[in-house]
Design a protein around this motif. Structure first.
Motif, PDB file in Angstrom:
ATOM      1  N   TYR A   1       0.951  -1.158   0.050  1.00  9.25           N
ATOM      2  CA  TYR A   1       0.074   0.087  -0.029  1.00  9.25           C
ATOM      3  C   TYR A   1       0.952   1.368  -0.117  1.00  9.25           C
ATOM      4  CZ  TYR A   1      -4.237  -2.881   1.055  1.00  9.25           C
ATOM      5  OH  TYR A   1      -5.420  -3.856   0.800  1.00  9.25           O
ATOM      6  N   ALA A   2       2.028   1.358   0.646  1.00  9.58           N
ATOM      7  CA  ALA A   2       2.818   2.368   0.878  1.00  9.58           C
ATOM      8  C   ALA A   2       3.530   2.601  -0.434  1.00  9.58           C
ATOM      9  CB  ALA A   2       3.859   2.148   1.975  1.00  9.58           C
ATOM     10  N   ALA A   3       3.904   1.566  -1.140  1.00  5.24           N
ATOM     11  CA  ALA A   3       4.456   1.723  -2.472  1.00  5.24           C
ATOM     12  C   ALA A   3       3.600   2.239  -3.510  1.00  5.24           C
ATOM     13  CB  ALA A   3       5.170   0.310  -2.796  1.00  5.24           C
ATOM     14  N   ILE A   4       2.361   1.751  -3.500  1.00 10.69           N
ATOM     15  CA  ILE A   4       1.258   2.101  -4.377  1.00 10.69           C
ATOM     16  C   ILE A   4       1.130   3.649  -4.238  1.00 10.69           C
ATOM     17  CG2 ILE A   4      -1.256   1.888  -5.134  1.00 10.69           C
ATOM     18  CD1 ILE A   4      -0.868  -1.124  -4.328  1.00 10.69           C
ATOM     19  N   PHE A   5       0.715   3.907  -3.069  1.00 13.10           N
ATOM     20  CA  PHE A   5       0.391   5.581  -2.917  1.00 13.10           C
ATOM     21  C   PHE A   5       1.685   6.464  -3.303  1.00 13.10           C
ATOM     22  CE2 PHE A   5      -2.887   3.843   0.032  1.00 13.10           C
ATOM     23  CZ  PHE A   5      -4.067   4.444  -0.769  1.00 13.10           C
ATOM     24  N   PHE A   6       2.778   5.904  -2.966  1.00 12.02           N
ATOM     25  CA  PHE A   6       3.990   6.754  -3.263  1.00 12.02           C
ATOM     26  C   PHE A   6       4.156   6.971  -4.595  1.00 12.02           C
ATOM     27  CE2 PHE A   6       8.402   7.921  -3.938  1.00 12.02           C
ATOM     28  CZ  PHE A   6       8.584   8.970  -3.052  1.00 12.02           C
ATOM     29  N   PHE A   7       4.035   5.591  -5.651  1.00 12.57           N
ATOM     30  CA  PHE A   7       4.400   5.713  -6.825  1.00 12.57           C
ATOM     31  C   PHE A   7       3.202   6.331  -7.589  1.00 12.57           C
ATOM     32  CE2 PHE A   7       7.724   2.444  -5.863  1.00 12.57           C
ATOM     33  CZ  PHE A   7       8.845   2.967  -6.324  1.00 12.57           C
ATOM     34  N   GLY A   8       2.123   6.288  -7.036  1.00 10.53           N
ATOM     35  CA  GLY A   8       0.872   6.926  -7.796  1.00 10.53           C
ATOM     36  C   GLY A   8       1.162   8.389  -7.499  1.00 10.53           C
TER      37      GLY A   8
ATOM     38  N   ILE B   1       8.363   2.172 -12.819  1.00 15.72           N
ATOM     39  CA  ILE B   1       9.226   1.862 -11.790  1.00 15.72           C
ATOM     40  C   ILE B   1       8.684   1.124 -10.738  1.00 15.72           C
ATOM     41  CG2 ILE B   1      10.589   2.694  -9.979  1.00 15.72           C
ATOM     42  CD1 ILE B   1      12.091   2.877 -12.887  1.00 15.72           C
ATOM     43  N   ALA B   2       7.253   1.454 -10.451  1.00 19.12           N
ATOM     44  CA  ALA B   2       6.430   0.706  -9.487  1.00 19.12           C
ATOM     45  C   ALA B   2       6.345  -0.748  -9.872  1.00 19.12           C
ATOM     46  CB  ALA B   2       4.920   1.300  -9.367  1.00 19.12           C
ATOM     47  N   GLY B   3       5.808  -0.878 -11.089  1.00 20.34           N
ATOM     48  CA  GLY B   3       5.718  -2.246 -11.755  1.00 20.34           C
ATOM     49  C   GLY B   3       7.072  -3.119 -11.794  1.00 20.34           C
ATOM     50  N   LEU B   4       8.192  -2.491 -12.123  1.00 18.76           N
ATOM     51  CA  LEU B   4       9.385  -3.209 -12.101  1.00 18.76           C
ATOM     52  C   LEU B   4      10.021  -3.628 -10.437  1.00 18.76           C
ATOM     53  CD1 LEU B   4      11.369  -1.157 -14.774  1.00 18.76           C
ATOM     54  CD2 LEU B   4      10.568  -3.600 -14.874  1.00 18.76           C
ATOM     55  N   LEU B   5       9.683  -2.704  -9.749  1.00 20.04           N
ATOM     56  CA  LEU B   5      10.276  -3.126  -8.398  1.00 20.04           C
ATOM     57  C   LEU B   5       9.183  -3.863  -7.616  1.00 20.04           C
ATOM     58  CD1 LEU B   5      12.067   0.299  -7.664  1.00 20.04           C
ATOM     59  CD2 LEU B   5      13.022  -1.834  -8.509  1.00 20.04           C
ATOM     60  N   GLY B   6       8.031  -3.488  -7.712  1.00 18.55           N
ATOM     61  CA  GLY B   6       6.939  -4.084  -6.726  1.00 18.55           C
ATOM     62  C   GLY B   6       6.239  -5.171  -7.305  1.00 18.55           C
ATOM     63  N   GLY B   7       6.067  -5.288  -8.620  1.00 20.47           N
ATOM     64  CA  GLY B   7       5.310  -6.472  -9.181  1.00 20.47           C
ATOM     65  C   GLY B   7       3.837  -5.680 -10.014  1.00 20.47           C
TER      66      GLY B   7
END
Length: 575
Positions: A43-50, A95-101
């Motif tokens: 969730y943290a990664a989604i909101f940050f990269f969003g 970058i979100a997809g590459l690092l987080g899937g």
């Protein structure tokens, strides 16, 4: 097109800044190093990269298709039906997809895409959908080991932007405006977003590579220190070993001074301040006493060191406890002239060194305990065979002195050799089969006299194997067991056979008697437990078996064969 391209490259500076900030965030480090993110981390990664995607939208360049005019910043309040945005939104999503899937990529794409849709313009729906597609595409290239290549990031970023151009052509109306838009912004956006993704990943990798390199150097230094200090701390922590360790640490660590203490006194102090921080003097700083009491690492500056010498040049100190079995037994102290020299890397190194030296002291204590146990086992063997046997032998010698002085003299020689061998093994960890055999012969020569023609000893010895190593006091306790428990109650024809033979690459040793034998129930426990009986403590065979298996493995364990009233055979294998 050239002006747009240069403007978008200029905006990549924002990407560089955000990438650097990311490397300082905990959730992002976890994303890099962990194989799988937890729900909260996702969730943290989604909101940050969003949010990053939204920033990419706002830092874009708005374009009026009809007027063919650029606005150097996208409108925050919305777009007209003739406007579109040339932006770097795709970078955050890729970058979100590459690092987080998939999940992180799609989540970031949804946030960035919905936001773009709310801004309006004739490409709103197409661009919003393209952001989600970019998350799906980059998620397909996600690797659990996080070893994404820079070139892959470029091509995935460029591909995601190319797909966005195709979606705009397919969905944006009117088609003529969409085509005109792509002709103007297509190539600059494809190249800029590809370069942006590659640059973003390059910065992240560079920062983490530097940290890994620093960590490797720190580990190498720690291992080098461990290798140098181990030889001194093996004997424990005293003035001599502490001084040697402090000299090594002072040489390896950039500090003004290094000291070690026990719970009450300074054991060593190397560096400035050694005129009053002297070895064997009482601890002079309150913080050292506090570190021992609390068992925690303490960092101090000049005003809090509280040295009893007002002119002490030591400006700052890091005091780490040294522990054994969880209790503080002293401290390791690093002094610096200034607080500025006490960095996080320094603190991490000192904390690691204190744990390392504590472990070495634990090992030294364990080694000492092992040696004491080993000596105690040998002394137990000696105590088992000495008093009663010695008194009986001396009484026999006394009775022979007048009637058979030659035999008495021979018996004294055998006794002296036997006792000498007992004393020798206290300082040895290994002996040879030859020495063990001499010890056994001396013992049996004494017993042959005491048994007065009742005992016959047969030797079957292969002299080629007599130089093989064996733990001291191995054969004698087995032979004594045969005499004391095997043939003790036989009135005549007592026989003991000792065989040492080589078979293939193995040496087989056996001691056999023709005595009363041992019950099957007791045989199963011999050598495995300490068996108490009326005639002994049961520790002899147990210790022999234990030392053989420790030194040579379970294949060398004692093997017992016995039949009631027929005798017993004890054997083992070397090799």
């Amino acid at each position: 097109m050239t002006e747009l391209f240069l403007t978008m490259l200029e905006r990549l500076g924002i990407i560089v800044m955000i990438a650097f900030v990311l490397t300082r965030l905990r959730f992002f480090r976890q994303m890099i190093y962990q194989d799988k993110l937890g729900r909260k981390q996702q969730y943290a990664a989604i909101f940050f990269f969003g949010f990053f995607g939204i920033v990419g939208t706002y830092t874009g360049v708005s374009l009026d298709i009809n007027a063919q005019e650029f606005n150097r910043w996208a409108a925050a309040t919305g777009l007209s039906s003739d406007e579109a945005i040339a932006n770097t939104r795709v970078i955050g999503v890729v970058i979100a997809g590459l690092l987080g899937g998939y999940k992180v990529g799609i989540g970031a794409g949804l946030i960035a895409g919905i936001h773009r849709f709310t801004l309006g313009g004739f490409t709103a729906l197409a661009c919003g959908l393209a952001a989600i597609v970019a998350g799906i595409l980059s998620g397909a290239f996600h690797r659990k080991d996080s070893r994404n290549k820079i070139s892959n990031a470029f091509f995935i970023g460029a591909a995601a932007e190319t797909i966005q151009m195709l979606i705009i052509l397919l969905m944006a109306k009117p088609y003529e405006k969409a085509l005109t838009l792509i002709e103007v912004i297509g190539i600059p956006m494809i190249i800029a977003n590809g370069v942006g993704c590659a640059l973003f990943l390059l910065i992240i990798k560079s920062v983490f590579n530097e940290e890994e390199k620093a960590g490797a150097m720190l580990a190498q230094k720690t291992l080098r220190i461990a290798d140098q200090t181990l030889v001194y701390l093996r004997k424990g922590m005293d003035v001599e070993s502490a001084e040697a360790v402090c000299r090594i640490l002072h040489k390896e660590i950039d500090s003004s001074a290094v000291a070690m203490t026990n719970q009450t006194n300074i054991l060593a102090h190397i560096g400035i301040g050694d005129d009053h921080h002297r070895k064997n003097s009482p601890i002079q700083t309150d913080l050292t006493k506090e570190a021992i009491q609390k068992g925690e690492l303490i960092v101090s500056h000049n005003s809090s060191i509280h040295c009893i010498n007002e002119n002490c040049p030591l400006g700052s100190a890091v005091i780490a406890p040294l522990k054994q079995r969880g209790e503080s037994i002293g401290t390791l102290k690093f002094y610096f002239t200034s607080e500025k020299k006490v960095t996080n890397v320094t603190l991490e190194l000192i904390s690691g060194l204190s744990m390392l030296l504590s472990t070495q002291l634990e090992i030294a204590e364990a080694d000492k305990a092992y040696q004491l146990t080993k000596e105690a086992e040998i002394k137990a063997l000696q105590a088992q065979i000495s008093p009663h046997f010695l008194f009986n032998t001396l009484n026999t010698i006394v009775s022979l002195v007048r009637i058979e002085p030659i035999k008495a003299r021979k018996l004294l020689i055998s006794l002296s050799h036997f006792l000498r061998q007992n004393l020798t093994v206290t300082t040895e960890t290994l002996t040879t089969l030859e020495q063990e055999l001499k010890h056994v012969k001396a013992y049996l020569e004494i017993e042959e006299v005491r048994y007065v023609n009742r005992l016959v000893v047969e030797y079957n010895i292969d002299e080629s194997v007599l130089l093989e190593s064996i733990p001291p006091l191995t054969l004698q306790p087995i032979v004594e067991n045969a005499v004391k428990h095997g043939i003790k109650n036989k009135r005549n024809n007592c026989l003991i056979k000792i065989s040492i033979q080589k078979k293939d690459a193995l040496t087989i040793v056996s001691i056999e008697d023709n005595g009363q034998g041992i019950s099957q129930e007791r045989i199963e426990l011999l050598g495995v437990q300490r068996l108490v009986s009326d005639s002994g403590t049961g520790i002899g065979l147990y210790n022999v078996n234990r030392r053989l298996t420790i030194m040579f493995g379970v294949k060398s364990a004692l093997l017992f064969e016995s039949k009631q009233n027929e005798g017993t055979k004890v054997s083992f294998i070397l090799g």
